[in-house]
Design a protein around this motif. Structure first.
Motif, PDB file in Angstrom:
ATOM      1  N   UNK A 184       0.834  -1.202   0.000  1.00  0.00           N
ATOM      2  CA  UNK A 184       0.000   0.000   0.000  1.00  0.00           C
ATOM      3  C   UNK A 184       0.868   1.250   0.000  1.00  0.00           C
ATOM      4  N   UNK A 185       2.067   1.100   0.527  1.00  0.00           N
ATOM      5  CA  UNK A 185       2.922   2.276   0.712  1.00  0.00           C
ATOM      6  C   UNK A 185       3.626   2.714  -0.555  1.00  0.00           C
ATOM      7  N   UNK A 186       3.530   1.890  -1.608  1.00  0.00           N
ATOM      8  CA  UNK A 186       4.156   2.304  -2.859  1.00  0.00           C
ATOM      9  C   UNK A 186       3.609   3.652  -3.299  1.00  0.00           C
ATOM     10  N   UNK A 187       2.294   3.790  -3.237  1.00  0.00           N
ATOM     11  CA  UNK A 187       1.678   5.031  -3.697  1.00  0.00           C
ATOM     12  C   UNK A 187       0.944   5.773  -2.602  1.00  0.00           C
ATOM     13  N   UNK A 188       0.825   5.127  -1.466  1.00  0.00           N
ATOM     14  CA  UNK A 188       0.090   5.768  -0.393  1.00  0.00           C
ATOM     15  C   UNK A 188       0.944   5.716   0.855  1.00  0.00           C
ATOM     16  N   UNK A 189       0.337   5.795   1.991  1.00  0.00           N
ATOM     17  CA  UNK A 189       1.106   5.803   3.217  1.00  0.00           C
ATOM     18  C   UNK A 189       0.736   4.599   4.058  1.00  0.00           C
TER      19      UNK A 189
END
Lengths: 737, 174
Positions: free
Chosen positions: A687-692
């Motif tokens: 999820x952290x690739x594009x979000x936090x």
């Protein structure tokens, strides 16, 4: 412990090729006047990695040359030696030589030993020609220490041998060299020298063979030679057998002479000192280069020892003596090139994503198809069914490209441990747990270097010598455990030893010595983290095993580049655990999809113990706060996931929905969901690739209909629940029920 | 989606100005027209249902599956409390590529792509646009129309969008 090391050779070759290419690029871009320390570090690390790998796999010629190169690079890197254009040139030539040696091991044309020796001599020449002003070069050389095995070998070199001085010079770079006896021109009495270094007799013999004719010198382990006395090997038939072993391939004098004649033209020094195809002739890689001098070998060499000895005795080493350029080198079996290709991982990712799309499209078709009349559209429906099977197989095949069990990395270590412990005179038992934990191929490749460093560190610095261990009341046999497991949406790989632990005082002292501002108030963890600083080594002695302070810095970099982090846990005299935690980016996970309100969430199956629908009577309220459920006499707190994730229309009570009992860190919890949907494998997306980072969520996955579902982070949920309990009801006991 | 050149582009033929002209994707939010650097735009899609993320700000609608990657969707209308946020097949999502991340943003509509020479972009005055002036590079004139040129990278990586972790933010600013 028998397994096939050759399965890893391909990986080593590929990695080394990358390192070499990297080294070359960096060298070429390096501004000589003001080299960037970061780049020097990078070049040094590349050399260090090559050496480590080469030593592991027994490619001693590679390790040997790299060792010399590394020594030089280390001095340049530490600023004790000024970089010059000439040095860069020699470095580049060394790189070419390494590439040639690598190609030879791959089964290609064998490398020219003369050229290799020449480059090595150049390196040594630089090292010696420019003694550093600020620090003693010897500081980077192995010195006598109880912690590292040093070998004493005695060497006798024939009077007629040319260039003995330069040979001795190069030996001096390897360790402590004592000339016991100078050559005496008239009498023909030979040179006698003693070398104390990490090299075994066999290794010394190999080194010498690059510069001298094999029957012009003799190497014998131990310091059995007393001052001023040669050991007369040139006159006697000998049981030492090492030098003889090296000439084992010399069949007849005629043959050798013929070969020497061919080669003479190519040589400036009358054809002397050639020893072609040495690597191929030296005995099995089992004893090669791992510091194991096994007298057994001399027995093997016995049949040839006799004729060779006669030759040595009768002919005496003449300057134009036989150069045993035998065809033995070509007889070496050329292993069939492995039919594997290296593909950029991005391409596999792309493929995987495309297949994911295909599966989603297929399930869409399936859904539309199910509304059609089966009789009327029989062929279409058949086709859709077939498409489903094919796309599933395709998906599995593509996924299997990326997923590799960690045993692929772990399997390297029994050998590393065996060889290193023999060399270090330690006894260590290696245990591996969780070899079948699958992880991303990309991680596997990047993990091998850091893990090798960690294992070497543990063996070298962590685990003590048997008698030290006995004194501490521990078993003389040290334990080294490699463990891999999934935890809380991560993969954790632990290297645990039961050795001495990290030495807080020494690390602090070293940090101060390096001019770092450290106070005594640092926590243990902060102190441990100091060892990740580049060039930081607390080892008092630098061996070629470890202690250059390059390892931990590389480890941290490699792990961070994978999005993971490294933790150290150490207790004096109890040992050290270094855990590498990697995200699950593309790991595949078995999960249970559950519905909460109108939303779908995934629970990792590994945490789930059971699911149940309790009768309302089994659910109790605790002090007006949370709810607990009685499961066979055990009271488990209920976590209302709908509430936790603010889901609209989620069912509120356990009797309406269903409870999933999960366990993590030996704590059990009942998660309340509306409905269980099913169990299947999920591709975990970050999820952290594009979000936090989202609290309570470890990642996301894509469902069959193309929708995204979030994966619950059970560890965090369990821990935050514990915190809540502690915070909300201090002093309250659950027994109130 | 038609991406017609406006008449404006023809007026910027002069050499030096032409060199520094950049192309902007123009979209509408309420009654204002905003332009963003076309190079930041990956694609334009229709709105599809998203997966909600618990405890995220209301303007973060959730995440979608964009050919295998998980992409967060931000509704700019909610973020800047502009028009009423309705979702139908005509709702437009601009997929942006910012600091190696992919983010989708919902806007009222996309009008066209324009080429604005650098000298036609004037610094932003203190004015009452819905978007904070910190994220505005300037005002571009397109004949009768005026385009607010947005520093989309800065906006999307800002703390108030809460799209990026603190750690990742400090990393990317290095």
């Amino acid at each position: 412990m028998s397994f096939d090391m050759s399965q890893f050779h391909q990986v080593f070759f590929d990695e080394t090729e990358e390192h070499l290419a990297n080294m070359e690029a960096l060298l070429l871009a390096l501004p000589v006047e003001a080299p960037d320390p970061e780049e020097l570090n990078a070049i040094f690390r590349a050399a260090h990695s090559i050496k480590g790998g080469a030593a592991t796999f027994g490619f001693d010629d590679l390790a040997d040359l790299t060792h010399v190169l590394e020594n030089l690079l280390d001095r340049v890197r530490k600023g004790t030696m000024q970089l010059t254009r000439e040095m860069v040139d020699v470095f580049l030539r060394s790189k070419d030589m390494l590439a040639a040696l690598l190609a030879a091991h791959r089964g290609g044309e064998s490398a020219d030993p003369v050229a290799v020796a020449a480059v090595k001599a150049e390196l040594v020449g630089i090292a010696d020609g420019q003694p550093s002003a600020t620090s003693v070069p010897e500081s980077s050389l192995p010195e006598t220490s109880p912690a590292h095995q040093l070998y004493t070998v005695s060497i006798e070199i024939a009077t007629e041998a040319p260039d003995v001085e330069s040979v001795l010079e190069s030996l001096r770079a390897e360790g402590e060299l004592t000339v016991l006896k100078q050559r005496e021109e008239g009498t023909g009495s030979p040179w006698v020298v003693r070398l104390v270094s990490v090299l075994t007799a066999l290794e010394v013999a190999e080194t010498l063979a690059f510069a001298l004719s094999p029957d012009a010198f003799h190497v014998v382990p131990g310091s059995m030679v007393e001052e001023a006395d040669g050991f007369g090997l040139f006159l006697d038939d000998t049981a030492g057998g090492l030098a003889e072993q090296l000439v084992a391939a010399t069949r007849t004098e005629e043959e050798a002479e013929a070969a020497a004649g061919n080669l003479a033209a190519a040589l400036e020094d009358n054809g002397f000192g050639l020893f072609e195809a040495l690597p191929a002739e030296t005995p099995t890689s089992d004893i090669e280069g791992f510091g194991l001098f096994e007298p057994l070998e001399s027995a093997q060499a016995a049949p040839v020892a006799a004729p060779a000895g006669q030759e040595a005795a009768g002919v005496r080493p003449a300057p134009a003596a036989p150069s045993p350029a035998t065809p033995a080198g070509t007889a070496k079996a050329t292993p069939a090139a492995e039919s594997s290709i290296r593909v950029n991982i991005e391409k596999v990712d792309l493929l995987l994503n495309l297949v994911g799309e295909l599966v989603i499209t297929q399930s869409m078709l399936m859904q539309s198809g199910s509304q059609l009349d089966p009789g009327e559209h029989e062929r279409l429906l058949d086709g859709i069914g077939q498409l489903e099977r094919n796309s599933r197989e395709l998906q599995e095949a593509v996924m299997s490209i990326r997923m590799t069990p960690i045993s692929f990395v772990f399997n390297r270590f029994p050998r590393v441990v065996r060889d290193l412990t023999a060399r270090l005179d330690k006894e260590v038992e290696l245990k591996t747990i969780g070899e079948n934990t699958e992880l991303d191929k990309g991680f596997i490749e990047k993990l091998s270097d850091p893990l090798t460093h960690l294992v070497r560190n543990s063996l070298d610095h962590g685990i003590e010598e048997p008698d030290v261990r006995r004194r501490k009341g521990k078993s003389p046999v040290g334990k080294l455990t490699l463990r891999a497991f999934h935890q809380g949406g991560s993969i954790v790989i632990e290297v645990t030893d039961d050795g001495a632990g990290l030495d807080r005082e020494r690390i602090l002292a070293k940090a101060r010595e390096r001019g770092m501002a450290v106070g005594d108030t640092l926590t243990d963890n902060e102190v441990w983290n100091l060892i990740f600083e580049p060039g930081f080594s607390t080892a008092s002695v630098v061996t070629d095993v470890s202690g250059r302070g390059v390892g931990m810095d590389v480890v941290k970099r490699n792990i961070q580049s994978m999005g993971g982090h490294v933790d150290i846990d150490s207790l004096k005299d109890f040992g050290t655990t270094i855990s590498i935690r990697l995200p699950l980016t593309l790991a595949i996970m078995d999960g249970m999809s559950v519905r909460i309100g109108n939303e779908i969430y995934i629970l990792p199956l590994s945490f789930i113990l059971e699911s149940l629908q309790p009768p309302p009577a089994d659910v109790y309220a605790v002090s007006g706060k949370g709810l607990v459920v009685n499961v066979r006499g055990e009271y488990l707190p209920i976590v209302h996931l709908g509430g936790l994730f603010e889901v609209a229309h989620a069912k509120g009570t356990a009797s309406e929905g269903i409870l999933v009992i999960v366990e993590c860190d030996e704590t059990r919890l009942a998660l309340l969901v509306d409905e269980l949907i099913g169990q299947q494998q999920f591709v975990v997306k970050n999820l952290e690739t594009n979000y936090r980072k989202v609290e309570g969520i470890s990642g996301a996955t894509i469902l069959g209909d193309g929708q995204v579902a979030l994966i619950l982070d059970v560890t965090t949920i369990v821990r935050s629940n514990q915190r809540q309990v502690l915070a909300s009801a201090p002093g309250q006991s659950v027994a109130e029920v | 989606m038609t991406m017609t050149d406006t008449a404006m582009t023809d007026t910027t033929v002069k050499g030096s100005a032409r060199v520094v002209a950049r192309e902007f994707l123009v979209f509408t939010l309420g009654r204002e027209e905003y332009g963003i650097d076309i190079l930041k735009v990956q694609e334009i899609r229709g709105y599809e249902s998203v997966t909600r993320i618990a405890r995220a700000p209301a303007f973060i609608k959730g995440v979608i599956n964009l050919r295998g990657s998980i992409v967060p969707i931000v509704d700019m209308r909610l973020k800047f409390a502009l028009a009423e946020a309705t979702y139908d097949p005509f709702t437009v999502v601009i997929i942006l590529n910012i600091l190696d991340r992919t983010v989708g943003m919902v806007v009222d509509g996309v009008s066209d792509v324009v080429e604005l020479p650098a000298d036609s972009i004037r610094p932003p005055p203190e004015f009452g646009a819905a978007v904070d002036t910190a994220y505005i590079q300037g005002l571009g004139a397109m004949g009768e129309r005026m385009v607010i040129v947005m520093d989309i990278e800065r906006l999307m990586s800002s703390e108030e969008m809460s799209l990026v972790d603190e750690a990742a933010r400090s990393q990317s600013s290095q």
